[in-house]
Design an enzyme around this catalytic site. Sequence first.
Site, short mmCIF file in Angstrom:
data_model
loop_
_atom_site.label_atom_id
_atom_site.label_comp_id
_atom_site.label_asym_id
_atom_site.label_seq_id
_atom_site.Cartn_x
_atom_site.Cartn_y
_atom_site.Cartn_z
N LYS A 91 0.81 -1.22 0.00
CA LYS A 91 0.00 0.00 0.00
C LYS A 91 0.85 1.27 0.00
O LYS A 91 0.45 2.29 -0.52
CB LYS A 91 -0.93 0.01 1.21
CG LYS A 91 -1.97 -1.10 1.16
CD LYS A 91 -3.36 -0.54 1.09
CE LYS A 91 -4.37 -1.58 0.66
NZ LYS A 91 -4.35 -2.81 1.45
N GLU A 113 -9.43 7.22 2.96
CA GLU A 113 -10.36 6.27 3.56
C GLU A 113 -9.54 5.05 3.98
O GLU A 113 -8.48 4.80 3.44
CB GLU A 113 -11.43 5.84 2.55
CG GLU A 113 -11.03 4.64 1.64
CD GLU A 113 -9.87 4.91 0.70
OE1 GLU A 113 -9.51 6.09 0.51
OE2 GLU A 113 -9.30 3.94 0.15
N SER A 380 1.57 -9.76 -0.91
CA SER A 380 1.26 -8.33 -0.86
C SER A 380 1.56 -7.71 0.50
O SER A 380 1.82 -6.52 0.60
CB SER A 380 -0.21 -8.10 -1.23
OG SER A 380 -1.05 -8.94 -0.45
C1 LIG Z 1 -5.21 -3.89 1.28
C2 LIG Z 1 -4.52 -5.15 1.04
C3 LIG Z 1 -4.87 -6.01 -0.03
C4 LIG Z 1 -6.02 -5.75 -0.94
O1 LIG Z 1 -5.92 -4.59 -1.70
P1 LIG Z 1 -5.62 -4.62 -3.26
O2 LIG Z 1 -5.94 -3.23 -3.68
O3 LIG Z 1 -6.51 -5.65 -3.87
O4 LIG Z 1 -4.19 -4.95 -3.43
C5 LIG Z 1 -4.12 -7.15 -0.22
N1 LIG Z 1 -3.09 -7.47 0.60
C6 LIG Z 1 -2.74 -6.68 1.63
C7 LIG Z 1 -1.60 -7.10 2.48
C8 LIG Z 1 -3.42 -5.50 1.90
O5 LIG Z 1 -3.08 -4.72 2.92
#
Ligand SMILES: *Cc1c(COP(=O)(O)O)cnc(C)c1O
Length: 410
Positions: A91, A113, A380
């Site tokens: 993020k 948000e 992610s």
């Molecule tokens: C917020 C988040 C997501 C989902 O958001 P995307 O916009 O789909 O990437 C996925 N993995 C993590 C670790 C997150 O914090």
Amino acid sequence: MQAVKEPRGGFFGPYGGRYVAEVLRWPLDRLEEAFKDIAGCPDFQAEFTRLLTDYVGRPTPLVFAQNATRILDGAQIYIKLEGLANTGAHKINNALGQGLLAKRMGKKRIIAETGAGQHGVAVAAVCAKLGLRCRVYMGEVDMLRQKPNVFWMQQYGAEVVPVLAGAKTLKDAVNEAFRDWATYPEETFYILGSALGPSPYPDMVRQFQSVIGKEVQARLAQQGLSPSVLVACAGGGSNAIGFFSPFIAAALPRLVAVEAGGRGKGRGNNAVRMSGEGLTGVVQGYKSKFLLDEDGQVLPTYSVSAGLDYPGIGPQLAALGESGRIEFTSAMDSEALEALKFFAKNEGILFALESAHAGAAAIRLAPGLPKDAVLVVNMSGRGDKDLFITARELDRENWKSFLKEEIQRI
Ligand SMILES: *Cc1c(COP(=O)(O)O)cnc(C)c1O
């Protein structure tokens, strides 16, 4: 199978666009101009790259998962460790890009948000770093569920404002942020957290997140490898589209996006938009696939992972899903938890619950692929943030007694 062409007027095939009230037209026009004029210039790119390196900690590693590969006995599995970025997830790439743009536009006030709080934490950290005032809208229900993230945002100096409207969750926080922006458009920059919303957000967020895919491409090329399959989880879709973006125009590699299968089929049990019951609609300023009832109202969703339970999906992912360039699948809560345990035990890597959905799909896919195929999973985020959920799911009694003892100690 056909790649969707570059968007015309903010559209990706039939999806995207800018369906907003009159008051938001000019702020979005300004934002689009600034993004085109500023974000492309070498000066901006140099500063962005410098902070991605020194502050975010990029490039993040791409690690060969040797043990997982041996056990699954199929494709060579690699893991992109986005979770090692500062604040623990991808993020921050987007938060930093938009924060720098805000600064160059002369904006003094940042709003955002947040649902589970991960985007809010990234924005709050970036604002502290860049010296910007920060207000984060968060549904009251989410604030109660995600206390640790509220606490960290406040430590970074952000003001966290509870949203009391509607279901008091993410969707309502987005509405409140747009309302704020429409009220104070001159001084405010709205840092939106995923590759969705009215144009130009989907393009802008993809571009700032494309660093993930570019790094993977460069690192594999250094080793003389090219990927056969890329796997990412998809909430709003920002980590997936950023990871996939340099590879979309070609016919290969296979691109696999994984949605939250939750407790299984049935309304309110999951957040499966593309491989499930999603309907075309216009929600929060853009056209895409959403989970909607017969009246077109947004339905409640569920997932063990707080970041995958958004009822909609980014318009470019929706278009690429329909054209067949991106394959959509889903993983259930139970599969994500199994994947978390698998990669922790065998690779010493702790996936965030969201990312563990991608891990689960990789575990399913790898055995059916040739041994020389390269499969890359995007982790992610890292799993420490989920302690209160994961410990409850995997070790309930011990966790309960620990919490009881903690209360006595306080
Ligand atoms: C917020 C988040 C997501 C989902 O958001 P995307 O916009 O789909 O990437 C996925 N993995 C993590 C670790 C997150 O914090």
